[in-house]
Scaffold this motif. Sequence first.
Motif, PDB file in Angstrom:
ATOM      1  N   ILE A  86       0.839  -1.393  -0.111  1.00  0.00           N
ATOM      2  CA  ILE A  86      -0.041   0.015  -0.006  1.00  0.00           C
ATOM      3  C   ILE A  86       0.836   1.285  -0.018  1.00  0.00           C
ATOM      4  N   ILE A  87       2.065   1.311   0.848  1.00  0.00           N
ATOM      5  CA  ILE A  87       2.783   2.407   0.663  1.00  0.00           C
ATOM      6  C   ILE A  87       3.587   2.678  -0.445  1.00  0.00           C
TER       7      ILE A  87
ATOM      8  N   LEU B 123       2.119   6.376  -7.149  1.00  0.00           N
ATOM      9  CA  LEU B 123       0.885   7.317  -7.453  1.00  0.00           C
ATOM     10  C   LEU B 123       1.142   8.846  -7.296  1.00  0.00           C
ATOM     11  N   PHE B 124       1.634   8.726  -6.312  1.00  0.00           N
ATOM     12  CA  PHE B 124       2.254  10.280  -5.922  1.00  0.00           C
ATOM     13  C   PHE B 124       3.351  11.078  -6.926  1.00  0.00           C
TER      14      PHE B 124
ATOM     15  N   CYS C 143       1.095   4.011  -2.714  1.00  0.00           N
ATOM     16  CA  CYS C 143       0.804   5.638  -2.661  1.00  0.00           C
ATOM     17  C   CYS C 143       2.036   6.430  -3.148  1.00  0.00           C
ATOM     18  N   ILE C 144       3.150   5.740  -3.054  1.00  0.00           N
ATOM     19  CA  ILE C 144       4.459   6.574  -3.360  1.00  0.00           C
ATOM     20  C   ILE C 144       4.523   6.703  -4.917  1.00  0.00           C
TER      21      ILE C 144
END
Length: 85
Positions: free
Chosen positions: A25-26, A32-33, A29-30
């Motif tokens: 998940i982390i 996608l950012f 998220c990274i």
Amino acid sequence: MLQEHEAKTVRKIVLYITAPLLLLIIAACIGLFVYIRSALQPVDPNDKTPIHVEIPIGSSVYTIANVLEKKKRRHQKMRRFFATT
């Protein structure tokens, strides 16, 4: 004594399942950012020449995004996404 052993086993199983999920998940998220941040940058950040763009009155978000992309200023998909949200 048996309950302590079972409790340790359960904790290990939970840890082995939740830790990789949390890391996944982390990482997502990274990723996608980074993708969104790069898509919001100009197409050519080193090009400092000013470009004049005419946006007709009543233009849709899609039309504006197309005009900006044709002038090599912005990425169309991300501009349409952020303009509609």
